[in-house]
Write a protein that holds these residues in place. Structure first.
Motif, PDB file in Angstrom:
ATOM      1  N   LYS A  48     -23.230  58.791 -74.086  1.00  0.00           N
ATOM      2  CA  LYS A  48     -23.044  57.916 -75.205  1.00  0.00           C
ATOM      3  C   LYS A  48     -22.674  58.226 -76.466  1.00  0.00           C
ATOM      4  N   PHE A  49     -21.995  57.370 -77.222  1.00  0.00           N
ATOM      5  CA  PHE A  49     -21.507  58.023 -78.464  1.00  0.00           C
ATOM      6  C   PHE A  49     -21.688  57.029 -79.413  1.00  0.00           C
ATOM      7  N   ALA A  50     -21.988  55.833 -79.265  1.00  0.00           N
ATOM      8  CA  ALA A  50     -22.181  54.639 -80.294  1.00  0.00           C
ATOM      9  C   ALA A  50     -22.871  53.564 -79.726  1.00  0.00           C
ATOM     10  N   GLU A  51     -23.739  52.953 -80.472  1.00  0.00           N
ATOM     11  CA  GLU A  51     -24.279  51.784 -80.320  1.00  0.00           C
ATOM     12  C   GLU A  51     -24.026  50.563 -81.229  1.00  0.00           C
ATOM     13  N   ILE A  52     -23.927  49.308 -80.790  1.00  0.00           N
ATOM     14  CA  ILE A  52     -23.361  48.306 -81.418  1.00  0.00           C
ATOM     15  C   ILE A  52     -24.399  47.122 -81.476  1.00  0.00           C
ATOM     16  N   TYR A  53     -24.697  47.170 -82.777  1.00  0.00           N
ATOM     17  CA  TYR A  53     -25.959  45.956 -83.026  1.00  0.00           C
ATOM     18  C   TYR A  53     -25.300  44.611 -83.818  1.00  0.00           C
ATOM     19  N   SER A  54     -25.764  43.542 -83.478  1.00  0.00           N
ATOM     20  CA  SER A  54     -24.973  42.355 -84.094  1.00  0.00           C
ATOM     21  C   SER A  54     -26.130  40.963 -84.285  1.00  0.00           C
ATOM     22  N   LYS A  55     -25.731  40.415 -85.381  1.00  0.00           N
ATOM     23  CA  LYS A  55     -26.581  39.242 -85.134  1.00  0.00           C
ATOM     24  C   LYS A  55     -25.972  38.120 -84.338  1.00  0.00           C
ATOM     25  N   PHE A  56     -24.998  38.258 -83.806  1.00  0.00           N
ATOM     26  CA  PHE A  56     -24.402  37.422 -82.849  1.00  0.00           C
ATOM     27  C   PHE A  56     -25.114  37.555 -81.438  1.00  0.00           C
ATOM     28  N   GLY A 116     -23.588  46.788 -72.061  1.00  0.00           N
ATOM     29  CA  GLY A 116     -24.521  46.313 -72.817  1.00  0.00           C
ATOM     30  C   GLY A 116     -25.422  45.276 -72.456  1.00  0.00           C
ATOM     31  N   ASP A 117     -26.350  44.823 -73.330  1.00  0.00           N
ATOM     32  CA  ASP A 117     -27.414  43.871 -72.741  1.00  0.00           C
ATOM     33  C   ASP A 117     -26.923  42.378 -72.769  1.00  0.00           C
ATOM     34  N   GLY A 130     -28.491  45.299 -77.737  1.00  0.00           N
ATOM     35  CA  GLY A 130     -27.107  45.536 -78.238  1.00  0.00           C
ATOM     36  C   GLY A 130     -25.800  46.111 -77.099  1.00  0.00           C
ATOM     37  N   ASN A 131     -25.049  46.590 -77.778  1.00  0.00           N
ATOM     38  CA  ASN A 131     -23.877  46.973 -76.595  1.00  0.00           C
ATOM     39  C   ASN A 131     -23.887  48.687 -76.999  1.00  0.00           C
ATOM     40  N   GLU A 132     -23.187  49.376 -76.005  1.00  0.00           N
ATOM     41  CA  GLU A 132     -23.224  50.770 -76.047  1.00  0.00           C
ATOM     42  C   GLU A 132     -21.702  51.407 -75.426  1.00  0.00           C
ATOM     43  N   LEU A 133     -21.312  52.284 -76.298  1.00  0.00           N
ATOM     44  CA  LEU A 133     -20.011  52.799 -76.006  1.00  0.00           C
ATOM     45  C   LEU A 133     -20.323  54.448 -75.194  1.00  0.00           C
ATOM     46  N   TYR A 134     -19.827  54.752 -74.217  1.00  0.00           N
ATOM     47  CA  TYR A 134     -20.015  55.894 -73.526  1.00  0.00           C
ATOM     48  C   TYR A 134     -18.324  56.385 -73.454  1.00  0.00           C
TER      49      TYR A 134
END
Length: 254
Positions: free
Chosen positions: A47-55, A92-93, A72-76
């Motif tokens: 995993k190198f990044a996590e994405i969070y959003s009000k969407f 992601g969730d 959130g979503n995750e990038l690997y």
């Protein structure tokens, strides 16, 4: 703190060579999510990044120890070798809750993909048919005719009128917006009833992707899950199907 509509936290800035992006987010039968998560587990992706959003839904998830994490979503990433390419895997969730959110999140993912030099995308999803499927097909859609012909060689079905309502969500938008960004893309859809989480649909999609990417994968965990689902559905059929009346019970007829 997530104050922007979309915020990405990078934990690493991997050096990748022409990586391919694989997307597998929740959807019909969770086919894409199951397939992508199995892929990253098999590859030991990082995993190198996590994405969070009000969407995303205003929600945290709670683990078995009572600890929370924001959805959130995750990038690997997974480094390739001489036989297979570098990969970026998106899981992601949730997907975006609104059409605006879907567009914004997909565009955000594509901008990250371009930063790392992604030239091709595979999106994974389920194709709901509303009935139990014994041997699911893998249907496809692509951004150009050459990719269509290439995928046909792997057994992917491009059927007229299927999917009739198009491809909704990230699996479709990453193709549509990706084409505008100049990124070639394919959507692989495993047939599924859509009634429950479907490891059988995920398995057939991942078997195709594994051949395309030349990746060795142990499918036993997915096969075990599929067998468990088959057992459950068999019991449901037994409950729903009334027993045949015994001959003596029909004596009043005629």
């Amino acid at each position: 703190m997530v104050t922007e509509y979309i915020e990405t936290i990078f934990y690493e800035d991997p050096v990748l060579e022409n990586p391919i992006l694989v997307e597998g987010l929740p959807g019909v039968g969770n086919v894409g999510k199951l397939a992508a998560e199995h892929l990253l587990e098999q590859l030991g992706a990082v995993k190198f990044a996590e994405i969070y959003s009000k969407f995303f839904p205003p929600q945290v998830l709670v683990d078995d120890e009572g600890l929370i994490r924001l959805v959130g979503n995750e990038l690997y990433y997974s480094k390739g070798n001489s036989a297979r390419p570098d990969l970026i895997i998106l899981v992601g969730d949730y997907q975006g809750l609104t059409p605006e959110g879907q567009y914004e999140l997909s565009d955000h993912i594509l901008r990250i993909a371009k930063k790392y030099g992604v030239k091709k995308i595979f999106t994974l999803g389920g194709y709901g048919v509303g009935k139990m499927v014994e041997k699911p097909r893998v249907l496809g859609a692509a951004t150009d005719k050459e990719l269509v012909e290439e995928m046909k060689k792997y057994g992917v079905v491009f059927a007229k009128g299927e999917p009739g309502s198009g491809i909704v969500g990230a699996s479709g938008l990453l193709l549509g917006l990706g084409k505008i960004h100049g990124i070639r893309a394919v959507c692989l859809m495993g047939e599924t009833s859509g009634y429950f989480v479907d490891p059988k649909g995920a398995e057939v999609v991942l078997r195709v992707l594994a051949k395309v990417l030349n990746v060795d994968i142990d499918f036993s965990a997915l096969e075990d899950k599929a067998e468990q689902i088959d057992l459950i559905t068999s019991k449901i059929r037994e409950i729903e199907s009334p027993p045949e009346p015994k001959r003596e019970d029909l004596g009043y007829i005629g």
